[in-house]
Design a protein around this motif. Structure first.
Motif, mmCIF file in Angstrom:
data_model
loop_
_atom_site.group_PDB
_atom_site.id
_atom_site.type_symbol
_atom_site.label_atom_id
_atom_site.label_comp_id
_atom_site.label_asym_id
_atom_site.label_seq_id
_atom_site.Cartn_x
_atom_site.Cartn_y
_atom_site.Cartn_z
ATOM 1 N N ASN A 203 0.813 -1.217 0.000
ATOM 2 C CA ASN A 203 0.000 0.000 0.000
ATOM 3 C C ASN A 203 0.847 1.269 0.000
ATOM 4 O O ASN A 203 0.340 2.350 0.307
ATOM 5 C CB ASN A 203 -0.939 0.010 1.215
ATOM 6 C CG ASN A 203 -2.093 -0.958 1.053
ATOM 7 O OD1 ASN A 203 -2.930 -0.803 0.165
ATOM 8 N ND2 ASN A 203 -2.127 -1.976 1.903
ATOM 9 N N ASP A 251 -4.954 -2.329 -0.977
ATOM 10 C CA ASP A 251 -6.383 -2.055 -0.872
ATOM 11 C C ASP A 251 -6.935 -1.658 -2.240
ATOM 12 O O ASP A 251 -6.381 -0.775 -2.900
ATOM 13 C CB ASP A 251 -6.647 -0.928 0.132
ATOM 14 C CG ASP A 251 -8.111 -0.846 0.501
ATOM 15 O OD1 ASP A 251 -8.896 -0.306 -0.303
ATOM 16 O OD2 ASP A 251 -8.482 -1.339 1.583
ATOM 17 N N GLY A 284 -9.013 1.242 3.896
ATOM 18 C CA GLY A 284 -7.612 0.865 4.014
ATOM 19 C C GLY A 284 -6.751 1.876 4.748
ATOM 20 O O GLY A 284 -7.243 2.824 5.372
#
Length: 511
Positions: A203, A251, A284
């Motif tokens: 991420n 995410d 997320g």
């Protein structure tokens, strides 16, 4: 919605100074400052403005920048300090060959992006084939698994280290690299796995120029954006690389990806993201860092509005099939091109003449609309339905005047989305052919004229029609101070440039 743009290098102290200046101005009775307070403070102006607290001024400043509270703004500034990135670095050459290779090889989401840069990166790698051997960021950008493996074996923590010309982490250089469209997939995936296994964050992302929408690894995988697929293409192996990152925990609710890919009707990015839960979850880690980001459901509602207004029926169907709310009116804050104006998706489809989308939404259960002469008039114009237009005008003589008052820049939107006959009909109804508006969304914002858009789109027939209707070729847009001819020349639209050049006044002093 923010009314002020975030500065390139925001610092908390500068916002504190703004709040103190506002506090002093309100206490002194400055009418502009009091108006700002009334517009943005829930308690409006206190009876004794001379006693305004600093916390009230701080709230106003935070809301002017689009944040719900001062603590939200300060939290965001801490996030910028940790994750901010200045796109001006993309234009600054460096002496070290490895770092210069990284600079040239990668998408920067600035005006520097494009094939010419990537060709320079390829040439630099030919001239300095050793540049990937001691620099993990260059090794990642070049997708060299042997070099990456050796450098990680020496120092495993390198997988999470920032470096190179942009101070990015290695996996980010890999994902944003575009220098070699023929790079083998096995090399790219091997490097990605090496870095993820060594602790790289799936991420990972950065806030480009302190903008609140993060450019994540997925953003780089899916590519595209305002400069188009040629200058900001998706990764050559976007599907397999995207799946690898999603499997690793990225995410799928990636707002910047959704924005960058919404301009074209291709839905392959949405299909992949829906397979991994797009539209579900809490948003997320980036939503946790920046609470003012939209929720997954809000992101998809914005996508739905864009798809309806830009005649993307396949995308509308895909979004509806995945549970996106298509019945409720658009309300609350949204981007400037997706306002909370109370309209429903089916109303938007009908008013801009898209009967295919409107009929689909009604068949899926959207509520039918009641009569509205203004909406019916605009819809008939966008369908180029002169008989219905005449009927509405005869039955409701005030509808034309109401439409002109509520949508003064409508002809600009029509010039980008509707048949030429629609532009002619609107002009006959008294809509100003020289009105300023936006061509990317049907909202009232004085950006440019219809002639600017016909020029930049190379639409000779529409350009000629606008000129015949009285369009002024000397009008300059409100963002770049350029004429339609300037737009045509800048984007190499020779056909419309040739039409506009004889009728455009030369710049003063031959500038």
């Amino acid at each position: 919605m923010p009314i002020l743009g975030m500065p390139d290098r925001p610092h908390l102290e500068s916002f504190r100074r703004q709040a103190r200046v506002l506090q002093r101005a309100v206490r002194a009775g400055d009418p502009d400052a009091i108006a700002r307070l009334a517009r943005h403070h829930p308690g409006a102006v206190p009876d004794d403005a001379g006693g305004l607290q600093l916390s009230a001024a701080q709230l106003v400043v935070a809301r002017e920048y689009g944040f719900a509270s001062w603590p939200r703004l300060t939290r965001y500034l801490r996030t910028v300090a940790d994750h901010g990135w200045d796109t001006a670095l993309g234009a600054a050459p460096v002496n070290d060959p490895a770092e210069e290779f990284c600079r040239l090889a990668c998408l920067t989401y600035s005006r520097e992006d494009g094939p010419a840069r990537w060709a320079q990166a390829r040439q630099l790698l030919v001239q300095h084939p050793e540049l990937t051997t001691r620099n993990i960021w260059a090794a990642a950008a070049a997708a060299r698994p042997d070099d990456v493996a050796r450098l990680l074996a020496e120092q495993p923590r390198r997988a999470a280290e920032r470096g190179g010309p942009f101070r990015w982490r290695p996996l980010y250089y890999l994902v944003y690299s575009r220098f070699d469209p023929a790079v083998p997939a096995e090399r790219v995936l091997a490097v990605a796995r090496q870095l993820l296994d060594a602790g790289a964050d799936p991420n990972d992302g950065y806030l480009f120029d302190a903008l609140p929408s993060p450019f994540t690894l997925l953003t780089g995988v899916f590519g595209h954006g305002e400069l188009g697929r040629q200058r900001q293409p998706r990764h050559p192996h976007w599907q397999t690389l995207g799946r690898l990152l999603l499997d690793a925990g990225a995410d799928p609710n990636d707002a910047q990806t959704l924005y960058n890919r919404m301009f074209e009707p291709d839905n392959s990015h949405l299909e992949l993201l829906f397979a991994y839960g797009l539209g579900t979850g809490d948003g997320g880690p980036w939503k946790n860092r920046i609470p003012d980001l939209g929720t997954p459901a809000q992101m998809l509602r914005i996508q739905l509005r864009w798809a309806v207004e830009h005649h993307q029926p396949a995308r509308v169907r895909l979004l509806v099939e995945h549970g996106v709310d298509f019945c409720s009116p658009f309300e609350g804050d949204g981007p400037s091109w997706s306002p909370g104006d109370g309209r429903t998706p089916v109303e938007l489809a009908q008013v801009y003449g898209d009967t295919e989308i409107a009929d689909y939404l009604l068949a899926q259960g959207a509520a039918p609309l009641g009569p509205d002469p203004v909406r019916e008039l605009i819809a008939a114009a966008f369908r180029a339905d002169r008989s219905t237009l005449d009927r509405v005008c005869a039955a409701h003589p005030d509808a034309v005047a109401q439409a002109r008052r509520s949508r003064p820049g409508l002809i600009v939107w029509a010039a980008t989305q509707a048949p030429i006959e629609t532009v002619t009909l609107l002009a006959e109804l008294g809509f100003d052919v020289n009105a300023y508006g936006r061509g990317d969304a049907p909202v009232e914002e004085a950006w440019e004229t219809a002639l600017h858009h016909s020029a930049v789109n190379g639409n000779v027939e529409l350009t000629r029609r606008l000129l015949d209707l009285g369009a002024d070729p000397d009008l300059r847009d409100r963002r770049f101070d350029a004429t339609p001819l300037d737009w045509a020349r800048h984007f190499h639209r020779q056909s419309t440039a040739a039409l506009l050049e004889p009728v455009t006044a030369p710049p003063p002093n031959g500038a």
